[in-house]
Scaffold this motif. Structure first.
Motif, PDB file in Angstrom:
ATOM      1  N   LYS A  52       0.823  -1.210   0.000  1.00 20.67           N
ATOM      2  CA  LYS A  52       0.000   0.000   0.000  1.00 20.67           C
ATOM      3  C   LYS A  52       0.856   1.259   0.000  1.00 20.67           C
ATOM      4  CE  LYS A  52      -3.836   2.297   2.232  1.00 20.67           C
ATOM      5  NZ  LYS A  52      -3.173   3.602   2.122  1.00 20.67           N
TER       6      LYS A  52
ATOM      7  N   ASP B  83     -16.581  -6.035   4.726  1.00 21.33           N
ATOM      8  CA  ASP B  83     -16.877  -4.687   4.208  1.00 21.33           C
ATOM      9  C   ASP B  83     -17.985  -3.976   4.975  1.00 21.33           C
ATOM     10  OD1 ASP B  83     -14.918  -4.836   2.378  1.00 21.33           O
ATOM     11  OD2 ASP B  83     -16.210  -5.140   0.641  1.00 21.33           O
TER      12      ASP B  83
ATOM     13  N   LYS C 238      -6.159   1.379   5.692  1.00 19.86           N
ATOM     14  CA  LYS C 238      -5.416   0.234   5.167  1.00 19.86           C
ATOM     15  C   LYS C 238      -6.310  -0.985   4.951  1.00 19.86           C
ATOM     16  CE  LYS C 238      -0.702  -1.118   6.162  1.00 19.86           C
ATOM     17  NZ  LYS C 238       0.371  -1.195   7.169  1.00 19.86           N
TER      18      LYS C 238
ATOM     19  N   LYS D 287      -9.277  -1.210   4.190  1.00 23.25           N
ATOM     20  CA  LYS D 287     -10.169  -1.147   3.030  1.00 23.25           C
ATOM     21  C   LYS D 287      -9.557  -1.926   1.871  1.00 23.25           C
ATOM     22  CE  LYS D 287     -12.137   2.766   1.530  1.00 23.25           C
ATOM     23  NZ  LYS D 287     -12.400   4.239   1.369  1.00 23.25           N
ATOM     24  N   ASP D 288      -8.236  -1.887   1.818  1.00 21.98           N
ATOM     25  CA  ASP D 288      -7.542  -2.422   0.642  1.00 21.98           C
ATOM     26  C   ASP D 288      -6.848  -3.747   0.889  1.00 21.98           C
ATOM     27  OD1 ASP D 288      -8.212  -0.127  -0.813  1.00 21.98           O
ATOM     28  OD2 ASP D 288      -6.502   0.956   0.028  1.00 21.98           O
TER      29      ASP D 288
END
Lengths: 260, 260
Positions: free
Chosen positions: A122, A196, B208, B210-211
């Motif tokens: 990331k 999510d 972070k 989220k991905d």
């Protein structure tokens, strides 16, 4: 050694998350990344090809540069630093917990600590990252401070003792929160529910404490002292003993903060 | 009762964080907020003046509306719901942990659960908030789903059992993370260090996941199995026993996840 006006060339010892993110940031502001050394040749090669620099075969013969950044596990910093005793390059480490004195045998040295969590997967915008700077003298401090200020708008002088405290709290809000996410992930997965669902809540939780004190931001069963919900949660966690233990401890602590 | 096409009038029982935020959201999309009842008259008055609605003196005689939203502590839901047995208004609660069956004596009922943390001091954009919907029949489900969809882009059907699991994990990622922020705040304050140092890290930690999977996002001493840093942290925490206990438990669990 003549006084440098600005740092313009940097080499790295270490090629992990911190080294890679810092090197990218430095490269983006025009700093030349000269060499990298790592005990892990594969990582060193990945780093070198990403950053377009050379791989040093051993750390004893790094070329002279304005700054050598040691970004290795905390326990290895001192043994790496020893190799640069007598070197004209300034030497810094990037550790939150390690005292600047671990570099005390060097001529020019300091600390260049970015307070952030870095993973290779990331990108991180360094602009908002707090950089905590310390150096063995004023000139070196100014050089490091200037360099950090080109990367970030959030640069602070911090001594080793305070940096260590900050690092400890960083572990708390980052590593431990992330562990809570991990536990939640596991439970949801076990029940075929999508992680999510929690993303907006996770974001809001983090945003909230920008504006209001964490004591005022707190909500939930322990805050409300809602005993029956807490009991029901513990019952649900019978088959998740790790999660159950965390739930018990943290709920107890929250209850205490508000109701004793 | 004729079938409603859309919900257009709502009353509230309860005037706390959830009620207030929901009422604002509903009012903003043109829903008429008719009445509020609360055991706390001060809160009810604040709510009523903010939302420009009437205060009901007791819940037995609420006017007929399309929807009565019960947003009271979980343990009070059932005793409130009893008052609407026989009422023509649809009745929902907003609780994560309470089964829809707690409203089973009503004619039309369901659950309208916004998965978010709400404090009066902070606005929340409902657009991203997951709304978990359940109802006693298809028509009522459609009405609630349509209403939620006007508030949020993230509306899901979820039964009581799954909602309860989701709520439990929400406590974990929200209440418990916030407690970690609180502990960090206290330690920094004790050392005259500014909590703002941690804000970018807190944000990044939340972004972070989220991905990337929380397991991949993890960093820090326990992840690296850096025993000497962990020992040093525990030593530093000698005078913060609460924090020390949390540190020990969570570090042990993280270590286990990666190194066993």
């Amino acid at each position: 050694m003549g006084k440098l006006k600005k740092i313009s060339s940097v080499s790295f010892v270490g090629s992990g998350n911190v080294a890679t993110h810092l090197a990218h940031g430095l490269s983006n502001i025009g700093i030349e990344i000269v060499e990298v050394y790592s005990v892990n040749p594969e990582n060193a090669n990945r780093f070198a090809s990403r950053l377009n620099c050379s791989v040093a075969k051993d750390p004893d013969n790094l070329k002279e540069v304005d700054l050598i950044i040691i970004a290795v596990p905390d326990s290895k910093i001192e043994e790496v630093a020893v190799k640069f005793h007598g070197a004209r390059s300034m030497v810094v480490h990037t550790s939150g917990i390690t005292s600047m004195n671990s570099l005390g045998g060097n001529i020019s040295y300091g600390v260049f600590y970015p307070l952030q969590t870095f993973s290779l997967q990331k990108d991180v915008d360094l602009k908002d990252v707090p950089f905590c700077i310390e150096a063995n003298n004023k000139d070196n401090f100014n050089l490091l401070f200037e360099l950090a200020s080109r990367l970030s708008t959030n640069v602070k002088r911090l001594d080793s003792e305070n940096r260590k405290i900050l690092h400890l709290t960083a572990v708390m809000v980052n590593n431990f929160s992330n562990h809570l996410y991990h536990l939640a992930f596991d439970i949801l997965k076990e029940n075929n529910l999508d992680f999510d669902f929690l993303i907006p809540l996770i974001q809001e939780t983090a945003l909230k404490v920008k504006d209001i004190h964490p004591a005022d931001a707190q909500t939930g069963p322990a805050r409300r002292q809602d005993i029956s919900s807490m009991k029901e949660h513990l019952r649900m966690l019978d088959s998740f003993p790790e999660f159950r233990e965390v739930y018990k401890l943290l709920s107890e602590q929250i209850k205490k903060k508000y109701h004793e």
